[in-house]
Design a protein around this motif. Sequence first.
Motif, PDB file in Angstrom:
ATOM      1  N   ASP A 356       0.821  -1.201   0.000  1.00  0.00           N
ATOM      2  CA  ASP A 356       0.000   0.000   0.000  1.00  0.00           C
ATOM      3  C   ASP A 356       0.851   1.245   0.000  1.00  0.00           C
ATOM      4  OD1 ASP A 356      -2.210  -1.548  -0.041  1.00  0.00           O
ATOM      5  OD2 ASP A 356      -2.838  -1.162   2.048  1.00  0.00           O
ATOM      6  N   GLN A 357       1.944   1.252   0.765  1.00  0.00           N
ATOM      7  CA  GLN A 357       2.825   2.407   0.816  1.00  0.00           C
ATOM      8  C   GLN A 357       3.382   2.714  -0.545  1.00  0.00           C
ATOM      9  OE1 GLN A 357       5.907   1.996   3.841  1.00  0.00           O
ATOM     10  NE2 GLN A 357       4.378   2.457   5.429  1.00  0.00           N
ATOM     11  N   LEU A 360       0.875   4.329  -2.628  1.00  0.00           N
ATOM     12  CA  LEU A 360       0.596   5.696  -2.229  1.00  0.00           C
ATOM     13  C   LEU A 360       1.628   6.624  -2.822  1.00  0.00           C
ATOM     14  CD1 LEU A 360      -1.308   7.444  -0.596  1.00  0.00           C
ATOM     15  CD2 LEU A 360       0.158   7.078   1.394  1.00  0.00           C
ATOM     16  N   ILE A 541      -5.793   7.816  -2.886  1.00  0.00           N
ATOM     17  CA  ILE A 541      -4.841   8.270  -1.840  1.00  0.00           C
ATOM     18  C   ILE A 541      -5.562   8.315  -0.519  1.00  0.00           C
ATOM     19  CG2 ILE A 541      -3.563  10.319  -1.023  1.00  0.00           C
ATOM     20  CD1 ILE A 541      -2.901  10.770  -4.047  1.00  0.00           C
ATOM     21  N   LEU A 544      -5.914   4.762   0.799  1.00  0.00           N
ATOM     22  CA  LEU A 544      -4.635   4.199   1.244  1.00  0.00           C
ATOM     23  C   LEU A 544      -4.181   4.866   2.534  1.00  0.00           C
ATOM     24  CD1 LEU A 544      -2.707   3.734  -2.096  1.00  0.00           C
ATOM     25  CD2 LEU A 544      -3.553   1.960  -0.568  1.00  0.00           C
ATOM     26  N   THR A 545      -4.308   6.193   2.588  1.00  0.00           N
ATOM     27  CA  THR A 545      -3.875   6.868   3.813  1.00  0.00           C
ATOM     28  C   THR A 545      -4.716   6.406   4.967  1.00  0.00           C
ATOM     29  OG1 THR A 545      -5.205   8.709   3.035  1.00  0.00           O
ATOM     30  CG2 THR A 545      -2.788   8.947   2.909  1.00  0.00           C
TER      31      THR A 545
END
Lengths: 921, 376
Positions: A356-357, A360, A541, A544-545
């Motif tokens: 995921d990072q 992002l 975004i 994900l965040t």
Amino acid sequence: MRLHSLTLRNFRGVKDRTVRLPALGTTVVVGDNEVGKSSLVEAFGLIFDLPDDSKSTRIRDIQPVGQDVAPEVTAELTLGGRELTYTKRWLKNRSTELAVVEADGRRTAWTGREAHNEAERLFHEYVDPVLWQTLMVSQGQSLVLPTPADAEPLITAVTAESGTPVDGASMPLVSAVEHEYLRYWTRGGRATGDYAKSEKAVAAAELQAAQALKAMEEVQQDIRRAERLTLDLADVDGRLGDHLTTVEEVRERKQATDEILLRRDTVRSKAETARARLVNHTRTREERERLFDEVERFTKIDAELAERRTDADTVAKAAAETVQAAEAALAEVIELKDLRRTDVQDAERRVSQLVDQAELERLVGQQTELIDVRARIVTAAAILDKIKVDDGLFAALEDARAAVVEARAALAAGVPEVVVRRLGAEPVELSGKGVEAGTKRMPKELGFDETAELLVSGELVVGVPGQVEVTVRAGGEAATLRSRVDDAVRREKELLKKAGVKDVAAAREQLRKADTASAELQEARRTEKSLTSAGDPGERIAVLTARLGIGAEDEGEQSGSKQAAVEGVPGQMSLFEEFASPLDTLFDDFELPAPPPDDLTGAQRQLDDARTELAGVERLLTEAEFAAAQARKAADEDRSEAQQARARSEIAGERLAAAVEALAAARKVLDDEAVAAAETDATAEVEAVLEELTAVQEQADAAGADQVAGELADALAVATRMQGERDTLRDALRTTEGRLEQSGRDGMATRRDVAELELAAIRSEHESLHRRAEAARRVYETLGRHRAAAQTKYSEPLQTRIEALGRGVYGPSFKIWLDDDLAVAERELDGVRLPIEALSTGAQEQLAIITRLAISHLVSTGDGSVPVIFDDALGWSDKARLRDMGALLGRAGDHGQVIILTCMPDRYEYVPKATFIKLDG
Amino acid sequence: MDDSITFLHSSDWQLGMLRRFLGPDGQARWGQARLDAVARIGEVAEQTGAAFVVVTGDVFEHNQVERQTILRACEALKRIPVPVVLLPGNHDALEPGSLWTSSQWQAHAPDHVTVLTDTTPIEILPGVEVVGAPWRSRRPTSDPAAAAYTDLEPAPPGTTRILLVHGQLTSLSGGMSEVPPIDQPALEAAVATKKVQYVGLGDRHSTTKVTDRIWFSGTQEVTTPEETDPGNVLKVTVSQSAIDVEPIRVGAWHMVDHRVELFDEESLKALEDWFAELPDKERTYVRLAGDGSLSLPLLSRLDTMIDVQGEAFASVEKWAKFWTVRPAPDAADLDALQLSGPARAAMEELRQALAGGDESAGAALSLMHRLARDAG
């Protein structure tokens, strides 16, 4: 007969004419139609046929039409050696006169009816009517072949010549024979009339007689059958009587032996009773033995089963323990597996975070790019907004420009072009309106040697002040042309104003700039679209965040650095600000066995290891579960076996108790010794009775008692059979006798006799008829044969004569055959034989003429000869035949009188030595 | 002859017999005559005082004669006023289907008629016994008479016994019989030992005396020309010691064979005369045997004569087997016809054929002769 002359007066068309004819030779009387040739022949006939007072229409017919005159005929002729002169007048002044001069010169005369009668008598005496009819050929009859068989002079002639007497006298016999023949036979030779009927009657009677005979034969067969049956019946009756005696004997013997058998039956029943009693006692003993056995056996079984029960209990207990152990091991493995599954879950979570990072980061980059692109879109859009020129407007501008140029050109061509040049010193002033000087302005004055070229659409005034003023006016179309130019210019100006440009070139520049900006805008939009194709990166975004929020601590510094990048994007900023707050206390409690690796690859590897570990534990678990299940199953079986063993042991105990009880009960009734003694007694009794039975049986055997019954049954069966046989015979005999009785009533023998009698009578009648029929046939055939032979013989002279004449015409192959009437039936020429009817008309006529000439020739020597007269013949012959026939006719004249009447003399031009007599109208 | 007895003996009535040569009319009359003769036997019985009548076989022609014959026979029997004893013979044997056992006979037979159905003697009158041997089959295998007398005791004293039998005698049959003949010596022995006093025989149609006490009565009415003395009934008067047999005529018919030789008009005339002299023409059958040859006119005259006589007599027949009269045409016959030409030639041919032995030419010649004569 010879015809010498004929005189006709008032006869049809003839007023008065005499024709003289030579007594011998051929005379051709020539005359046109209607001059009266045929009348000559007719007149000759009438004078002999009809008396002068005849009222016959034949007389009326000869009177000339419309003339009240008397027809008159005179004939001179020789008849039977006498010379006759015969005259007859009819209707008016009737008269008949006959003068006869005998051969010796005596002369006699008659008149009136006497004359007629005498003439008729003489004619009939010397002229055979058949011959006369045969040789006098009237008009149209020349084709008819003569049938002269009944002409007496001819018959006399051929008889004289052939030597065969023609048996005219036997004609009644011939017809009588034929009549007799036809009573029995058809002309085809088949039986007919009573004879044929009698043949049929014979057949019918034969059939009837045969039937009657057959019926009677059947009767006789029946009689013989009945006789035989009677004998057979007597025989059977005799045998049956003998046999019944035998039966009686056997029956008596049986009565004697029946007593022994009765005794045997008594002993037998005694034996049965003794045997039954013995069986009873034996059964009691056996029962007692069985009870002993049972007690012994059940005791043994009970002990065995008790032991087995103890063993089974032990085994069951051991199995239960094994199950407990297996289930404990299983629980341990399950615990271990749970631990390993937690490890895997942790590793998975770590991997997911790292993925995921990375995502992002990529999305934030994308968002920065998107902001840039959107700025480009704004710029390009601003440029495009300022530019008013577009492709349509530009095209209109170009069109307007062209219209101006075109209008101007038209004006230049349509208005005077004035060239003004200052030559001298004097100023030249120019004024006016509607004057154009090309691109330049029209000068107010001209300098020296300056030239102005002007187009005048309105009015031009050229003046040298004080000296001269010239006014040039455009006429006609000039005004129109001028206004068109003005319109075009005005339109162009309007368009330029609308475009916001000064001229067309500027417009073109503007259009190019617009294209550039538009391309830029399009490209930026496409980039934007591709960046947002997977959705707005902003939303992703945010997700994900949100998901990474738990680990925001690690990303704290990153989010700070990213703030600038997302500046200007509404809504994004606040999100990032929220995640920026540190939440590091959240994971403090976790003791991680290994620090989570920061890189994705490490995390991935850690996940794989954890999974391998889990799989190992799961395998262990499966094994442990299997072992536990096995142990449980074994324990169940052992338990069930233990239960069964227990049950069986209990049953065995009960049965043992029962057996013991039964034995005790039985003993109470009769003790063991008594049982044995009873059996021994019964055995002895049976033996005694059997001995007695044997004795009786010997007695029965000696008397043959057992066989007697069979013998009697057999004998009775035989008797029954014989009685049946006798009954059958009796029935057959009765049937036959019944039939015979009927035959007797029907009188069959009489019928047969009557039928035979009738047959004999009919046969005899038939035989008599047959003899008569055969006799009739014999006579008929014999006579016929002889007549045919005679016929052949006496037709020969005529045949020879005809063939001789015919060969003169047809050549040597000519042959003919005559029939019974002496008529020509067939002709052969060059080997071809044909019936007369098949010949051509010409040939038929020629043959008819030849035949007549031949007949004439044959009879020429006798008193009965008559002239041959042809009224118009040879109408069907060709030239060549005419010549031959002519020669024949000529020669015929050598033997007699031949008279030919014709209107075609050329047909007879070849007749040699002919006398031609011409008749005029 | 105190104990003598008179009775009539007849046989071979053969009622129902047909004769081919008689023609329908002659047949009917002859049939009636045979019944009339039976009736006449009744008259004779009355006249002679005969006590009874015996008929020794063949009363009927067949067992299967028509009903009419039986009924008429019964009627004729009723006209005999004395008891009648009938013996079944070979024609009406007592075989299965026999007339005698038929309902037709039994329903109509007069009461005074007895049919011998076995060999038990019956006492027809006190002191008179009749015993017979009825035929039981048309073809017996042994002497058809023997059964009646073989086991017979001599007649009791004072009893006259009459034996009725049917069949041929060895002496008369000439050993040609199809069935066994009667043993004549045995028969004579039976008479000699007084078992029987008279033996009445049947089968032979001619009255025939065998011995004094053994007789064939013969038929009551003639049946063929060969029979020598038919048409009689025997009046028998018999006792132990004496016998008297007298034939009495009851028949009315004659059957005659006549042999002639024909060769000229004379012989033809002789035949004509012979015909003329015969009595009872309507009850006479003539069978002519002839030989010789006749001219055509005579031949046709002969034919005419026979035709004419055939009308007068019951029947006149040429006996085909013995008839050899031939036409003998001579030239004169033919000349008389005045034929010429083919007709004459044809006739000549036929004449020569006949002379050469062609029999059928004779008939043809006769025919032609007749036709020519009639036509001429």
